[in-house]
Design a protein around this motif. Sequence first.
Motif, PDB file in Angstrom:
ATOM      1  N   GLN A 246       0.813  -1.216   0.000  1.00  0.00           N
ATOM      2  CA  GLN A 246       0.000   0.000   0.000  1.00  0.00           C
ATOM      3  C   GLN A 246       0.851   1.273   0.000  1.00  0.00           C
ATOM      4  OE1 GLN A 246      -0.411  -2.618   2.048  1.00  0.00           O
ATOM      5  NE2 GLN A 246      -2.403  -3.427   1.389  1.00  0.00           N
ATOM      6  N   ARG A 247       2.123   1.168   0.372  1.00  0.00           N
ATOM      7  CA  ARG A 247       2.996   2.340   0.426  1.00  0.00           C
ATOM      8  C   ARG A 247       3.853   2.495  -0.824  1.00  0.00           C
ATOM      9  NH1 ARG A 247       6.992   2.662   4.424  1.00  0.00           N
ATOM     10  NH2 ARG A 247       6.978   4.882   3.910  1.00  0.00           N
ATOM     11  N   LEU A 248       3.826   1.520  -1.710  1.00  0.00           N
ATOM     12  CA  LEU A 248       4.719   1.538  -2.873  1.00  0.00           C
ATOM     13  C   LEU A 248       4.598   2.806  -3.710  1.00  0.00           C
ATOM     14  CD1 LEU A 248       4.787  -2.033  -4.477  1.00  0.00           C
ATOM     15  CD2 LEU A 248       6.712  -0.731  -3.529  1.00  0.00           C
ATOM     16  N   ALA A 249       3.383   3.166  -4.055  1.00  0.00           N
ATOM     17  CA  ALA A 249       3.179   4.291  -4.977  1.00  0.00           C
ATOM     18  C   ALA A 249       3.706   5.597  -4.396  1.00  0.00           C
ATOM     19  CB  ALA A 249       1.702   4.421  -5.334  1.00  0.00           C
ATOM     20  N   GLU A 250       3.554   5.792  -3.081  1.00  0.00           N
ATOM     21  CA  GLU A 250       4.036   7.033  -2.483  1.00  0.00           C
ATOM     22  C   GLU A 250       5.558   7.077  -2.412  1.00  0.00           C
ATOM     23  OE1 GLU A 250       3.984   6.678   2.290  1.00  0.00           O
ATOM     24  OE2 GLU A 250       2.043   6.253   1.371  1.00  0.00           O
ATOM     25  N   LEU A 251       6.208   5.932  -2.573  1.00  0.00           N
ATOM     26  CA  LEU A 251       7.667   5.872  -2.544  1.00  0.00           C
ATOM     27  C   LEU A 251       8.271   5.884  -3.952  1.00  0.00           C
ATOM     28  CD1 LEU A 251       8.125   3.218   0.299  1.00  0.00           C
ATOM     29  CD2 LEU A 251       8.349   5.701   0.480  1.00  0.00           C
ATOM     30  N   MET A 252       7.426   6.009  -4.971  1.00  0.00           N
ATOM     31  CA  MET A 252       7.877   6.102  -6.361  1.00  0.00           C
ATOM     32  C   MET A 252       7.461   7.481  -6.880  1.00  0.00           C
ATOM     33  SD  MET A 252       6.858   2.194  -7.574  1.00  0.00           S
ATOM     34  CE  MET A 252       7.732   2.238  -9.151  1.00  0.00           C
ATOM     35  N   PRO A 253       8.387   8.417  -7.029  1.00  0.00           N
ATOM     36  CA  PRO A 253       8.035   9.811  -7.328  1.00  0.00           C
ATOM     37  C   PRO A 253       7.141  10.008  -8.542  1.00  0.00           C
ATOM     38  CG  PRO A 253      10.352   9.646  -6.742  1.00  0.00           C
ATOM     39  CD  PRO A 253       9.841   8.244  -6.841  1.00  0.00           C
ATOM     40  N   ASP A 254       7.337   9.226  -9.593  1.00  0.00           N
ATOM     41  CA  ASP A 254       6.520   9.404 -10.803  1.00  0.00           C
ATOM     42  C   ASP A 254       5.081   8.963 -10.588  1.00  0.00           C
ATOM     43  OD1 ASP A 254       7.643   6.888 -10.494  1.00  0.00           O
ATOM     44  OD2 ASP A 254       7.874   6.511 -12.626  1.00  0.00           O
ATOM     45  N   LEU A 255       4.859   7.981  -9.720  1.00  0.00           N
ATOM     46  CA  LEU A 255       3.496   7.579  -9.379  1.00  0.00           C
ATOM     47  C   LEU A 255       2.902   8.517  -8.331  1.00  0.00           C
ATOM     48  CD1 LEU A 255       4.687   4.915 -10.702  1.00  0.00           C
ATOM     49  CD2 LEU A 255       3.064   3.687  -9.239  1.00  0.00           C
ATOM     50  N   ARG A 256       3.729   8.948  -7.404  1.00  0.00           N
ATOM     51  CA  ARG A 256       3.260   9.753  -6.268  1.00  0.00           C
ATOM     52  C   ARG A 256       2.552  11.033  -6.713  1.00  0.00           C
ATOM     53  NH1 ARG A 256       7.925   9.995  -2.873  1.00  0.00           N
ATOM     54  NH2 ARG A 256       8.712  11.687  -4.169  1.00  0.00           N
TER      55      ARG A 256
END
Length: 308
Positions: A246-256
């Motif tokens: 659930q935290r992956l996207a917030e740790l990937m700047p292009d997705l965040r």
Amino acid sequence: MVARAELDLALVVGSHGRHVMIETPEGQRLIAHPRGKKSACVVGDRVRWQRAGDEGVIEAIEPRRNLLMRQDEWRHKSFAANIDQLLVVLAGEPMFSESQLTRALIATEDAGIPATLLLNKVDVPQAATARERLRPYAAMGYTLHETALKTRPDEARATLAPLLAGRATLVLGASGMGKSTLINLVVPSAQAETQEVSQALNSGKHTTTTTRWYWLDETASGLDGRGAILDSPGFQEFGLMHITPQRLAELMPDLRQHLGACRFYNCTHRHEPGCGVRDAADRGEIAATRYRLYAGLWDELEAGQRKG
């Protein structure tokens, strides 16, 4: 019992199992051991210690600013603590793994450590392909430098000097990327120092199994305010089991940057309608390779959660 504030302060500069090498503010290095079953120290830790003969006993670890680690299904591995930046060394020959790069950057984001990318071997034809593969990372804000460490050492030193000055920099890179060449370029005594530390810690020929701390200015003294470079062990896999899917996207700047555009607050960005991340990927604002890596990591971490 001696009060914590009255104990001497030292820096952990090498480790092997429960044995560590510490350095005092005066520059003396000696073997030390944690007392009892306290949590193990990692390179970069500031510790409180006292002497026991010609060795030391570590009584406490000072609070850490950060800790970079990886974790698979069986164990976790800490690279270093209290570092100012991560320098990831990459190359086109052999071609770097984008999966490994993404995993390392996610762990770095999680730890709150700035990361910089270094494309080495720019004098070989495959550099053009590597440069193209790194385009999305430059677009999402990562600084990218280019060098040819072996064939243009003077240019490389000029590039690296301002990047490394006054910072504790952990260098990360898979086999063949040029990490060891970089270390030996900026710290000529590194190889001899590594052998010395390894012999003292009884680690035999395994000189790359743990992180090593090297001062860039070997004539200065003191534990803070000096530039240092940390040589990390090589790795084939970079587990992220300490991070929830659930935290992956917030740790990937292009997705965040697209997270606020989803219809559902608990969107997984994989199959839900009205997903801002998937829409951005469809528009080409998120590289297809990056979105595939995200989806694969989600599956891997979700499976790990079920096993846990």
